[in-house]
Motif scaffolding. Structure first.
Motif, PDB file in Angstrom:
ATOM      1  N   TRP A  44       3.106   6.663   9.690  1.00 21.90           N
ATOM      2  CA  TRP A  44       4.414   6.643  10.357  1.00 21.90           C
ATOM      3  C   TRP A  44       5.552   6.337   9.379  1.00 21.90           C
ATOM      4  O   TRP A  44       6.629   6.920   9.465  1.00 21.90           O
ATOM      5  N   LEU A  45       5.333   5.439   8.439  1.00 18.68           N
ATOM      6  CA  LEU A  45       6.399   5.046   7.515  1.00 18.68           C
ATOM      7  C   LEU A  45       6.288   5.730   6.150  1.00 18.68           C
ATOM      8  O   LEU A  45       7.141   5.516   5.294  1.00 18.68           O
ATOM      9  N   ALA A  46       5.251   6.488   5.925  1.00 22.51           N
ATOM     10  CA  ALA A  46       5.091   7.206   4.660  1.00 22.51           C
ATOM     11  C   ALA A  46       5.914   8.501   4.727  1.00 22.51           C
ATOM     12  O   ALA A  46       6.149   9.053   5.803  1.00 22.51           O
ATOM     13  N   PRO A  47       6.359   9.042   3.579  1.00 18.55           N
ATOM     14  CA  PRO A  47       6.116   8.525   2.228  1.00 18.55           C
ATOM     15  C   PRO A  47       7.181   7.532   1.743  1.00 18.55           C
ATOM     16  O   PRO A  47       7.035   6.940   0.689  1.00 18.55           O
ATOM     17  N   GLU A  48       8.274   7.348   2.537  1.00 16.00           N
ATOM     18  CA  GLU A  48       9.334   6.463   2.058  1.00 16.00           C
ATOM     19  C   GLU A  48       8.852   5.038   1.853  1.00 16.00           C
ATOM     20  O   GLU A  48       9.275   4.361   0.912  1.00 16.00           O
ATOM     21  N   LEU A  49       7.984   4.572   2.748  1.00 22.52           N
ATOM     22  CA  LEU A  49       7.543   3.189   2.657  1.00 22.52           C
ATOM     23  C   LEU A  49       6.115   3.105   3.180  1.00 22.52           C
ATOM     24  O   LEU A  49       5.844   3.459   4.317  1.00 22.52           O
ATOM     25  N   SER A  50       5.230   2.683   2.362  1.00 28.96           N
ATOM     26  CA  SER A  50       3.835   2.629   2.792  1.00 28.96           C
ATOM     27  C   SER A  50       3.136   1.342   2.372  1.00 28.96           C
ATOM     28  O   SER A  50       1.938   1.195   2.561  1.00 28.96           O
ATOM     29  N   SER A  51       3.890   0.422   1.782  1.00 28.81           N
ATOM     30  CA  SER A  51       3.261  -0.823   1.339  1.00 28.81           C
ATOM     31  C   SER A  51       4.090  -2.012   1.776  1.00 28.81           C
ATOM     32  O   SER A  51       5.314  -1.931   1.906  1.00 28.81           O
ATOM     33  N   ALA A  52       3.432  -3.123   1.991  1.00 23.94           N
ATOM     34  CA  ALA A  52       4.096  -4.350   2.420  1.00 23.94           C
ATOM     35  C   ALA A  52       4.471  -5.194   1.223  1.00 23.94           C
ATOM     36  O   ALA A  52       3.979  -4.994   0.108  1.00 23.94           O
ATOM     37  N   ASP A  53       5.371  -6.169   1.471  1.00 25.88           N
ATOM     38  CA  ASP A  53       5.730  -7.087   0.398  1.00 25.88           C
ATOM     39  C   ASP A  53       4.671  -8.189   0.309  1.00 25.88           C
ATOM     40  O   ASP A  53       3.635  -8.139   0.979  1.00 25.88           O
ATOM     41  N   ASP A  54       4.933  -9.189  -0.504  1.00 30.44           N
ATOM     42  CA  ASP A  54       3.951 -10.253  -0.709  1.00 30.44           C
ATOM     43  C   ASP A  54       3.661 -11.034   0.570  1.00 30.44           C
ATOM     44  O   ASP A  54       2.602 -11.646   0.707  1.00 30.44           O
ATOM     45  N   ASP A  55       4.632 -11.007   1.520  1.00 29.67           N
ATOM     46  CA  ASP A  55       4.433 -11.721   2.778  1.00 29.67           C
ATOM     47  C   ASP A  55       3.814 -10.843   3.858  1.00 29.67           C
ATOM     48  O   ASP A  55       3.659 -11.278   5.006  1.00 29.67           O
ATOM     49  N   GLY A  56       3.477  -9.594   3.507  1.00 29.57           N
ATOM     50  CA  GLY A  56       2.847  -8.701   4.470  1.00 29.57           C
ATOM     51  C   GLY A  56       3.812  -7.928   5.343  1.00 29.57           C
ATOM     52  O   GLY A  56       3.394  -7.316   6.334  1.00 29.57           O
ATOM     53  N   HIS A  57       5.111  -7.918   5.022  1.00 28.24           N
ATOM     54  CA  HIS A  57       6.110  -7.220   5.829  1.00 28.24           C
ATOM     55  C   HIS A  57       6.505  -5.911   5.161  1.00 28.24           C
ATOM     56  O   HIS A  57       6.893  -5.883   3.985  1.00 28.24           O
ATOM     57  N   CYS A  58       6.426  -4.801   5.906  1.00 28.65           N
ATOM     58  CA  CYS A  58       6.865  -3.509   5.371  1.00 28.65           C
ATOM     59  C   CYS A  58       8.381  -3.349   5.490  1.00 28.65           C
ATOM     60  O   CYS A  58       9.010  -2.751   4.634  1.00 28.65           O
TER      61      CYS A  58
END
Length: 445
Positions: A44-58
């Motif tokens: 749903w959020l790819a390809p612009e955003l597909s990974s979370a930050d260190d706290d687990g938030h995309c």
């Protein structure tokens, strides 16, 4: 608590209704557009955003806006962000119109806000399974709902995952208020973390439904109106020529079809060379308007049938069967009635004021009480300062429009008067942006 919410009879029935409705929804041209995206697939959020930050938030903020008007509010909020570190914002909307508004803003937002990352998606269906998956994929620090976007599935999923929900530019309609009274216990448990309402009435209505802090805020739509005033007037409509004043019936709806046409001949009696334009709010009503006008021997002409630059035949009513031309029509008009106000709650008349016209509306404008300035005794309403005329019956509509055509105030004076009226009511977008940044930063620390 959230699990118990989804296991309750209400949500079991709600899930079943969404499941049963899916085949019908897929046949809707409006919802078939972006169908896969509305089901929140794994990418749903790819390809612009597909990974979370260190706290687990995309994403940091998920802003849900219903359609085009609310999408403009979301964009105004994004323009007001001033992050010193990366801020990831997910904008969702139900309609193609809303998505287009959002996507058109991306390039300018990227250029002006280097720390801001904005993603645009169709809103996921509120089927409990779909919206829970969407929330897991986005994993936002907060969810912001604009105006009346109170979807039970999303609210319950946020409660389940401990995602704070905040309502901004909040307004509430009678059906939502009625639902809240019927399901008061459920709505209490679905309560957002806070509500910022746009009027005293909305503040009281939200407070009656949700046990959370409910405060007031300036309506972001006043910020948008001020931006329109700063822009030059639209060019006058070039497609027809007339020797008399232009009377515009803008955004008229079905409730006006049996009330207004019978009065139109009075305009020609006073101004034989007048141009009368009827611009239905929904283009599918054009045939109905054409039929009513034909029955009254008012000889309707569709704008699509009128050769550019030709004169409108005398005593013919021009029916506008093109979408998106209201700014040009307001610029050409001498007097304007804004419809939906004889029984359907009214349509937005601020655009007419931005064009320097004092609009006339009917008695039913409960959808736009916020735009009339009603509810705060410390600040006069539009009607009190002479920037709005309210007609209580169709004959009075024509009386007012004839009066305005004979002695209309200068557009520049109307615009400056409107600017002064707006000044103390602005700042909603900036206030919302600062509040969101504060909430996000508090969750980061």
């Amino acid at each position: 608590m959230a699990e118990s919410l989804f296991s309750r009879p209400f949500f079991r029935a709600y899930r079943a209704l969404w499941t049963l409705a899916r085949p019908l929804l897929k046949r809707s041209p409006r919802l078939a557009d972006g169908w896969k995206e509305r089901l929140a697939p794994d990418d749903w959020l790819a390809p612009e955003l597909s990974s979370a930050d260190d706290d687990g938030h995309c994403v940091d903020v998920w802003i849900q806006a219903a359609s085009g008007g609310e999408a403009k509010l979301a964009v105004a909020i994004c323009r007001s962000f001033n992050p010193s570190t990366p801020l990831r914002v997910l904008l969702t909307t139900w309609t193609r119109q809303g998505r287009d508004v959002m996507e058109r803003s991306l390039a300018s937002l990227k250029a002006s806000h280097p720390h801001l990352v904005v993603l645009v998606r169709f809103a996921p269906f509120d089927h409990p399974d779909v919206v829970r998956r969407a929330l897991s994929l986005a994993s936002p620090r907060m969810v912001a709902l604009l105006e009346t976007e109170l979807w039970p599935g999303l609210l319950a999923a946020c409660r389940e995952k401990n995602v704070p929900v905040h309502i901004f530019n909040g307004r509430i309609n009678s059906s939502t208020a009625h639902f809240g009274r019927i399901f008061s216990s459920l709505m209490s448990e679905l309560s957002p973390a806070s509500v910022r309402a746009i009027s005293r009435y909305d503040k009281q209505a939200f407070a009656a439904i949700f046990p959370c802090p409910v405060d007031s805020m300036p309506n972001i739509k006043f910020d948008l109106a001020a931006e329109t005033l700063d822009a030059p007037l639209a060019a006058r409509a070039p497609c027809f020529v007339t020797g008399g004043p232009v009377f515009l019936f803008a955004s008229v709806r079905q409730c006006e079809e049996t009330r207004i046409p019978g009065q139109l001949s009075r305009l020609y009696k006073t101004f034989p060379n007048a141009a009368v334009i009827v611009a239905p709010r929904h283009l599918y009503r054009v045939p109905a308007w054409k039929s009513v006008l034909e029955d009254l021997a008012l000889m309707p002409v569709l704008v699509s049938e009128l050769a550019p630059g030709h004169s409108l035949p005398r005593r013919h009513v021009l029916v506008w069967d093109r979408f998106g031309d209201l700014p040009q029509l307001y610029a050409a008009a001498r007097a304007v009635f804004v419809g939906g106000s004889f029984g359907q709650g009214g349509q937005n008349f601020l655009e007419a004021l931005s064009a320097g016209l004092v609009p006339c509306i009917g008695p039913s404008a409960h959808n736009f009480l916020w735009a009339m300035g009603i509810g705060d005794p410390s600040m006069p309403s539009l009607e009190q300062v002479g920037l709005l005329r309210v007609a209580h019956h169709p004959k009075e509509v024509i009386d007012i429009m004839l009066e305005q055509a004979a002695d209309a105030p200068e557009r520049a004076n109307v615009r400056e008067k409107f600017r002064a009226w707006l000044a103390p009511r602005q700042g909603g977008a900036a206030m919302t942006a600062r509040t969101m940044e504060t909430i996000v930063n508090s969750h980061k620390s």
